[in-house]
Design an enzyme around this catalytic site. Structure first.
Site, PDB file in Angstrom:
ATOM      1  N   ASP A 116       0.849  -1.195   0.000  1.00  0.00           N
ATOM      2  CA  ASP A 116       0.000   0.000   0.000  1.00  0.00           C
ATOM      3  C   ASP A 116       0.883   1.242   0.000  1.00  0.00           C
ATOM      4  O   ASP A 116       1.774   1.377   0.830  1.00  0.00           O
ATOM      5  CB  ASP A 116      -0.902   0.020   1.233  1.00  0.00           C
TER       6      ASP A 116
ATOM      7  N   ASP B  88      36.994  44.467  16.729  1.00  0.00           N
ATOM      8  CA  ASP B  88      36.776  43.462  15.679  1.00  0.00           C
ATOM      9  C   ASP B  88      36.220  44.141  14.439  1.00  0.00           C
ATOM     10  O   ASP B  88      35.839  45.319  14.472  1.00  0.00           O
ATOM     11  CB  ASP B  88      35.856  42.338  16.167  1.00  0.00           C
TER      12      ASP B  88
ATOM     13  N   GLY C 119      36.901  47.859  13.703  1.00  0.00           N
ATOM     14  CA  GLY C 119      38.119  48.194  12.976  1.00  0.00           C
ATOM     15  C   GLY C 119      38.834  46.944  12.503  1.00  0.00           C
ATOM     16  O   GLY C 119      38.450  45.834  12.854  1.00  0.00           O
ATOM     17  N   ASP C 120      39.868  47.172  11.678  1.00  0.00           N
ATOM     18  CA  ASP C 120      40.646  46.061  11.135  1.00  0.00           C
ATOM     19  C   ASP C 120      42.021  46.101  11.788  1.00  0.00           C
ATOM     20  O   ASP C 120      42.748  47.090  11.636  1.00  0.00           O
ATOM     21  CB  ASP C 120      40.754  46.270   9.614  1.00  0.00           C
ATOM     22  N   PHE C 121      42.376  45.073  12.545  1.00  0.00           N
ATOM     23  CA  PHE C 121      43.632  45.158  13.304  1.00  0.00           C
ATOM     24  C   PHE C 121      44.886  45.142  12.429  1.00  0.00           C
ATOM     25  O   PHE C 121      45.971  45.381  12.908  1.00  0.00           O
ATOM     26  CB  PHE C 121      43.712  44.153  14.458  1.00  0.00           C
TER      27      PHE C 121
HETATM   28  C1  LIG Z   1       3.159   8.276  -5.762  1.00  0.00           C
HETATM   29  C2  LIG Z   1       2.852   7.298  -6.909  1.00  0.00           C
HETATM   30  C3  LIG Z   1       1.915   6.319  -6.780  1.00  0.00           C
HETATM   31  N1  LIG Z   1       1.644   5.467  -7.836  1.00  0.00           N
HETATM   32  C4  LIG Z   1       0.590   4.414  -7.719  1.00  0.00           C
HETATM   33  O1  LIG Z   1      -0.349   4.765  -6.748  1.00  0.00           O
HETATM   34  C5  LIG Z   1      -1.051   3.577  -6.349  1.00  0.00           C
HETATM   35  C6  LIG Z   1      -1.194   3.647  -4.851  1.00  0.00           C
HETATM   36  O2  LIG Z   1      -2.366   3.061  -4.454  1.00  0.00           O
HETATM   37  P1  LIG Z   1      -2.473   1.689  -3.643  1.00  0.00           P
HETATM   38  O3  LIG Z   1      -3.734   1.719  -2.886  1.00  0.00           O
HETATM   39  O4  LIG Z   1      -1.218   1.477  -2.866  1.00  0.00           O
HETATM   40  O5  LIG Z   1      -2.493   0.600  -4.767  1.00  0.00           O
HETATM   41  P2  LIG Z   1      -3.602   0.288  -5.883  1.00  0.00           P
HETATM   42  O6  LIG Z   1      -3.173   0.883  -7.151  1.00  0.00           O
HETATM   43  O7  LIG Z   1      -4.956   0.654  -5.387  1.00  0.00           O
HETATM   44  O8  LIG Z   1      -3.475  -1.256  -6.015  1.00  0.00           O
HETATM   45  P3  LIG Z   1      -3.787  -2.372  -4.901  1.00  0.00           P
HETATM   46  O9  LIG Z   1      -2.449  -2.943  -4.544  1.00  0.00           O
HETATM   47  O10 LIG Z   1      -4.664  -3.358  -5.573  1.00  0.00           O
HETATM   48  O11 LIG Z   1      -4.454  -1.734  -3.715  1.00  0.00           O
HETATM   49  C7  LIG Z   1      -0.188   2.406  -6.747  1.00  0.00           C
HETATM   50  O12 LIG Z   1      -0.795   1.752  -7.824  1.00  0.00           O
HETATM   51  C8  LIG Z   1       1.113   3.058  -7.218  1.00  0.00           C
HETATM   52  O13 LIG Z   1       1.723   2.318  -8.233  1.00  0.00           O
HETATM   53  C9  LIG Z   1       2.318   5.572  -9.036  1.00  0.00           C
HETATM   54  O14 LIG Z   1       2.067   4.847  -9.989  1.00  0.00           O
HETATM   55  N2  LIG Z   1       3.306   6.535  -9.149  1.00  0.00           N
HETATM   56  C10 LIG Z   1       3.601   7.413  -8.138  1.00  0.00           C
HETATM   57  O15 LIG Z   1       4.517   8.289  -8.301  1.00  0.00           O
END
Ligand SMILES: Cc1cn([C@@H]2O[C@H](COP(=O)(O)OP(=O)(O)OP(=O)(O)O)[C@@H](O)[C@H]2O)c(=O)[nH]c1=O
Length: 621
Positions: free
Chosen positions: A88, A482, A508-510
């Site tokens: 996540d 100084d 001043g500058d010493f």
């Molecule tokens: C900051 C950033 C994020 N992402 C995507 O953001 C989703 C995050 O959401 P998640 O809830 O973690 O995942 P999901 O896409 O919902 O998939 P799941 O694992 O099924 O929950 C993921 O996709 C990541 O790649 C990018 O592709 N590029 C970036 O620069």
């Protein structure tokens, strides 16, 4: 081909990626992993407020995603996967967690929050090992998270909307994708790029190493005794040399479908090239490891000071990481780690109620305290740190001529000419003040100076030594002389006291301006910063202005043999090599300088902290 051998451990297993994210799929299959994709149905609706940190939230969501898939597959398939991977990704800014935007307005709100600022991208990962016992699913979860800092440029409204209309933000945490158009919004990142994209591959491999090649028990025992974290590299591992095929589960060493992992490697008894038998390992190099880590401790202190963590914690009341993070405008997980490191270093006290300053941190690390070393620390962070990156060339060339080993850059750092900006000047003055406060008292009391009624401290900066002299000798009038650039900032560092009226400041500058008349001249920590010709020029001027019987007090660090064994002496010894224009001199050399310029009857006394004081009396010409 699999570049990371530990991924080979998963080749024989049924691996499932519990994610709908195309980025995660791509990252893992590019790495050579074979797996099925079963998107999780877990609704990302955990109560964020119930988690102590954003990364705890991301890790728990990842865990739930993976467990949901493991359970579903177990019930439906009757063929349980071996490993389920869940992840996540969240974005945090000013203590707020951003996930995927629900619509364009939401994307706009998110991107506006990130505009022109640094934020954190944190990916929580859960690796669930599954086994089936009598029809029941048994799971063992390993989890971790990775954090990357991303800085957005200042972006116009027009650009933000153009980006939103591209459609890219909608399925991405924080409303952007760094791997595509969103890359154009980003000024810099610190940390793992793939972590931002959605999966921290490097950390994942390290975690697999931890699971599949656990450290030998004896190493663990020693590491625990010495509080040194285990080495986490995933290179040079192969099934043959590691002798493990299953992941270990903590101390119990429980395996899933084979014998428990985590056992000791067979200790051979043949002597190795270094003379030690594997059964008799050499002593653990704890001191050496501490030395290797030394720069990290310094940098942690510098960073905490830069963020003004100690200012936030100057009241007695302990505060939680989340509150401190919002006050210093930093990520919660980063702040928490830094706070913990500061607590380990003895700079903070940590309790159930949160963190608070130690007495010493209140005294020295709060930026506006009377004895604050904050400016000195910041000076070290900005200048000395950079300077020391040139140590190797200074050592190779063995020169401190300025244009030698270090070239112009180092000269700039030590400012041969006028200081660059007012802010730089103020910092330098503050740094000198902080140090002078530490050394002023022993320097002022090294000799009985009660015979003098007037003194002039040349290059006396904010008057820290002058005030100590005035305090110690109630009839002494002291002039601090100084540069105008220094005197301009002096009022910032003055505190009331009965001696204040007897201390005056003159700009001043010493080397150029006429020196005030005085019975005692003081040069404290000045001469080492100048080459011989300038030192002679300055001493000639002092000597010309001093009547018979007048005193000249020098206070300098002196590199005698004893001093070199002490740490401050060592550091100064290297400083001297790096300084472009100054010169280290021995006690005998300083004594000779005084005598050459008409100051006889030279007495020497220690002035504390590796400093020496020399007092000469002007003989009749
Ligand atoms: C900051 C950033 C994020 N992402 C995507 O953001 C989703 C995050 O959401 P998640 O809830 O973690 O995942 P999901 O896409 O919902 O998939 P799941 O694992 O099924 O929950 C993921 O996709 C990541 O790649 C990018 O592709 N590029 C970036 O620069």
């Amino acid at each position: 081909m699999v570049l990371c051998p530990v991924l080979g451990k998963l080749l024989q297993k049924r691996v499932v990626l519990a994610s709908a994210s195309p980025r995660r799929r791509e990252i893992l299959s590019n790495a050579g992993l074979r797996f099925e994709v079963v998107p999780s149905r877990f609704k990302e609706k955990l109560d964020k407020a119930s988690f102590p940190t954003p990364y705890a939230y991301a890790v728990e969501t990842a865990r739930q995603k993976a467990l949901e898939v493991a359970n579903r597959m177990h019930q439906k398939d009757l063929r349980t996967p071996d490993v389920v991977i869940g992840a996540d990704t969240i974005v945090t800014v000013s203590g707020l967690i951003l996930e995927k935007p629900v619509d364009k307005q939401d994307a706009y709100r998110m991107l506006s929050r990130l505009n022109g600022k640094e934020h954190s991208v944190c990916t929580g990962v859960a690796i669930v090992h599954c086994s089936s016992k009598e029809g029941q699913l048994d799971t063992e979860v390993s989890e971790f998270y990775e954090e990357t800092t991303v800085k957005f440029s200042d972006l116009s409204e027009e650009l933000l909307w153009e980006y939103i209309h591209s459609g890219e933000p909608m399925d991405k945490a924080g409303g952007y994708g760094i791997q595509a158009l969103g890359g154009m919004l980003v000024e810099y990142i610190q940390g793992d790029f793939l972590n931002v994209v959605g999966f921290p591959l490097n950390h994942f491999c390290k975690k697999l190493v931890e699971l599949y090649y656990p450290p030998r028990r004896e190493d663990l025992r020693r590491a625990r005794q010495d509080s040194i974290p285990p080495v986490d590299s995933f290179e040079n591992l192969s099934d043959v040399e590691a002798g493990h095929s299953e992941p270990a589960h903590g101390e119990a060493g429980r395996g899933w479908d084979g014998p428990g992992a985590g056992g000791d490697q067979q200790a051979g008894s043949a002597p190795k090239a270094d003379g030690y038998r594997t059964a008799e390992p050499p002593p653990f190099p704890a001191d050496l490891l501490e030395l290797i880590d030394g720069f990290k401790a310094s940098k942690a202190l510098f960073t905490a000071c830069k963020l003004k963590l100690f200012d936030v914690l100057k009241d007695e009341v302990p505060q939680k990481a989340v509150d401190i993070a919002s006050k210093v405008d930093a990520s919660v997980c980063g702040t928490e780690r830094l706070l913990d490191v500061c607590a380990t270093l003895g700079l903070l006290e940590k309790s159930d109620r949160g963190y608070r300053n130690t007495e010493s941190s209140n005294l020295y690390l709060v930026s506006d305290g009377e004895h604050s070393l904050h400016d000195f620390i910041m000076y070290n962070d900005q200048h000395t740190w950079n300077l020391f990156t040139h140590l190797e060339s200074a050592v190779r060339e063995g020169t401190n001529q300025g244009h030698g080993a270090l070239g112009r850059k180092a000269q700039d750092l030590f400012q041969d000419g006028p200081l660059q900006s007012k802010e730089d000047q103020l910092r330098c003055v503050g740094a000198t003040h902080g140090l002078a406060k530490l050394t002023a008292r022993p320097a002022a009391t090294a000799f009985d100076l009660s015979r003098f009624s007037s003194a002039c401290d040349l290059g006396g900066c904010t008057g820290a030594l002058a005030r100590e002299l005035a305090r110690e000798y109630p009839r002494l009038q002291v002039t601090v002389f100084d540069l105008p650039d220094v005197i301009e900032h002096v009022s910032r560092f003055q505190r009331d006291g009965p001696e204040t009226a007897r201390v005056r400041f003159l700009a001043g500058d010493f080397f150029r301006d006429s020196l005030p008349r005085a019975e005692l001249y003081v040069l404290s920590g000045v001469l080492h910063g100048w080459p011989d010709d300038r030192v002679h020029a300055l001493l000639r001027r002092v000597s010309d202005g001093a009547g018979p019987g007048a005193g000249l007090l020098l206070v300098e660090a002196v590199p005698d043999a004893e001093d070199r064994e002490a740490r401050p002496g060592l550091a100064r010894c290297l400083d001297a090599l790096l300084r472009p224009r100054g010169r280290e001199r021995s006690l005998a050399q300083y004594r000779r300088l005084l005598e050459q310029h008409g100051f006889g009857d030279v007495q020497v006394a220690p002035a504390g902290h590796g400093l020496a004081a020399l007092l000469g009396t002007r003989v009749a010409p």
